[in-house]
Design a protein around this motif. Sequence first.
Motif, mmCIF file in Angstrom:
data_model
loop_
_atom_site.group_PDB
_atom_site.id
_atom_site.type_symbol
_atom_site.label_atom_id
_atom_site.label_comp_id
_atom_site.label_asym_id
_atom_site.label_seq_id
_atom_site.Cartn_x
_atom_site.Cartn_y
_atom_site.Cartn_z
ATOM 1 N N GLU A 1 0.958 -1.198 0.134
ATOM 2 C CA GLU A 1 0.063 0.208 -0.128
ATOM 3 C C GLU A 1 1.061 1.197 0.071
ATOM 4 O OE1 GLU A 1 -3.145 0.053 2.729
ATOM 5 O OE2 GLU A 1 -3.453 -2.106 2.855
ATOM 6 N N GLY A 2 0.850 2.150 -1.085
ATOM 7 C CA GLY A 2 1.617 3.345 -1.025
ATOM 8 C C GLY A 2 3.146 2.890 -1.502
ATOM 9 N N ASP A 3 3.842 3.438 -0.569
ATOM 10 C CA ASP A 3 5.405 3.179 -0.843
ATOM 11 C C ASP A 3 5.629 1.737 0.153
ATOM 12 O OD1 ASP A 3 5.736 5.147 -2.501
ATOM 13 O OD2 ASP A 3 6.020 6.412 -0.976
ATOM 14 N N GLU A 4 4.814 1.366 0.951
ATOM 15 C CA GLU A 4 5.070 0.393 2.078
ATOM 16 C C GLU A 4 4.645 -0.888 1.645
ATOM 17 O OE1 GLU A 4 3.413 1.475 6.012
ATOM 18 O OE2 GLU A 4 4.288 3.580 6.007
ATOM 19 N N SER A 5 5.708 -1.918 1.836
ATOM 20 C CA SER A 5 5.163 -3.351 1.667
ATOM 21 C C SER A 5 5.835 -4.178 2.674
ATOM 22 C CB SER A 5 5.646 -3.736 0.135
ATOM 23 O OG SER A 5 5.160 -4.949 -0.268
ATOM 24 N N GLU A 6 4.930 -5.253 3.034
ATOM 25 C CA GLU A 6 5.334 -6.109 4.061
ATOM 26 C C GLU A 6 5.072 -7.608 3.740
ATOM 27 O OE1 GLU A 6 4.257 -3.235 8.107
ATOM 28 O OE2 GLU A 6 3.195 -5.249 7.602
ATOM 29 N N LEU A 7 5.850 -8.477 4.436
ATOM 30 C CA LEU A 7 5.396 -9.832 4.553
ATOM 31 C C LEU A 7 4.837 -10.186 6.134
ATOM 32 C CD1 LEU A 7 8.595 -11.491 2.997
ATOM 33 C CD2 LEU A 7 6.355 -11.505 1.755
ATOM 34 N N ARG A 8 3.738 -10.699 5.948
ATOM 35 C CA ARG A 8 2.867 -10.846 7.240
ATOM 36 C C ARG A 8 2.629 -12.414 7.423
ATOM 37 N NH1 ARG A 8 -1.637 -6.222 8.223
ATOM 38 N NH2 ARG A 8 0.113 -4.422 8.551
ATOM 39 N N ARG A 9 2.905 -12.911 8.345
ATOM 40 C CA ARG A 9 2.471 -14.193 8.795
ATOM 41 C C ARG A 9 1.260 -14.111 9.742
ATOM 42 N NH1 ARG A 9 3.622 -18.210 13.402
ATOM 43 N NH2 ARG A 9 5.209 -16.692 13.989
ATOM 44 N N LEU A 10 0.203 -14.952 9.222
ATOM 45 C CA LEU A 10 -1.175 -14.911 9.791
ATOM 46 C C LEU A 10 -1.300 -16.088 10.767
ATOM 47 C CD1 LEU A 10 -3.334 -13.664 6.967
ATOM 48 C CD2 LEU A 10 -2.081 -12.137 8.567
ATOM 49 N N ASP A 11 -2.284 -16.084 11.743
ATOM 50 C CA ASP A 11 -2.870 -17.482 12.534
ATOM 51 C C ASP A 11 -3.835 -17.819 11.401
ATOM 52 O OD1 ASP A 11 -4.366 -19.010 13.759
ATOM 53 O OD2 ASP A 11 -4.022 -18.156 15.744
ATOM 54 N N PRO A 12 -3.733 -18.847 10.845
ATOM 55 C CA PRO A 12 -4.790 -19.224 9.972
ATOM 56 C C PRO A 12 -6.116 -19.643 10.247
ATOM 57 C CG PRO A 12 -3.311 -21.130 10.262
ATOM 58 C CD PRO A 12 -2.458 -19.981 10.862
ATOM 59 N N LYS A 13 -6.169 -19.789 11.730
ATOM 60 C CA LYS A 13 -7.595 -20.010 12.502
ATOM 61 C C LYS A 13 -8.627 -18.619 12.129
ATOM 62 C CE LYS A 13 -5.981 -23.533 15.328
ATOM 63 N NZ LYS A 13 -5.710 -23.970 16.857
ATOM 64 N N ASP A 14 -7.750 -17.648 12.633
ATOM 65 C CA ASP A 14 -8.655 -16.286 12.727
ATOM 66 C C ASP A 14 -7.872 -15.144 11.857
ATOM 67 O OD1 ASP A 14 -6.578 -15.644 14.295
ATOM 68 O OD2 ASP A 14 -7.632 -15.653 16.107
ATOM 69 N N GLY A 15 -6.734 -15.339 11.001
ATOM 70 C CA GLY A 15 -6.379 -14.238 10.394
ATOM 71 C C GLY A 15 -5.627 -13.175 11.028
#
Length: 220
Positions: free
Chosen positions: A162-176
């Motif tokens: 989004e915009g100039d920012e980018s991330e890698l995110r690890r989620l809890d697959p149960k609830d996001g």
Amino acid sequence: MSSNAALPPARAAEVVREYGPYPGAPSIAGVSHDGDRVWAATALGLLAIDPSSGEVQRTLPCAADAGTAFDGRHLYQIADTRIQKIDPADGRVVGSIPAPSGQGSDSGLTWAEGSLWVGQYRDRKIVQIDPETGAVRRTIESNRFVTGVTWVDGELWHATWEGDESELRRLDPKDGTVVERLAMPANAGISGLESDGADLFYCGGGGSGKLRAVRRPRRA
């Protein structure tokens, strides 16, 4: 842009290598990995890239608009409102199912647990679908745009830009729930994501035409 205030603090992503840009491929969308090569979705079609040398070994001409996945035998490629099933030996389309949004707004794609997992960009969702019919099996919400998605060792990760920012995110697959964040360098957006099944994530760089390898954090 939604707030990150309630989320775990982001650590800097470790970019260990950059590839490209490649002639005739000014932008990279989807990314996948077949256990040997990295596949990148471009205007030329799917490029098979040797991660050791960075050289393009093969090109499969096909519509390659967004996410790419590999199930151990076939490639899957988002092409507008469809997901095409492709024989990597010759590039033949051997099957096709509707992409879940039905509007051409699907982004990332990966294979895990006998399903395709589809990122939905502006809807901020990850959708698990039946690879034969396209039927939705479950939906996981995110609070950011989803530009890529991958599973590795039971961990669900997605990319956001989004915009100039980018991330890698690890989620809890149960609830996001977001449980880990890796912040990319400024202006190093991620347009596609796949794990190599071990220590690296491969990230499409959108209009930069670059492919970036990012170190995957390992837990004890």
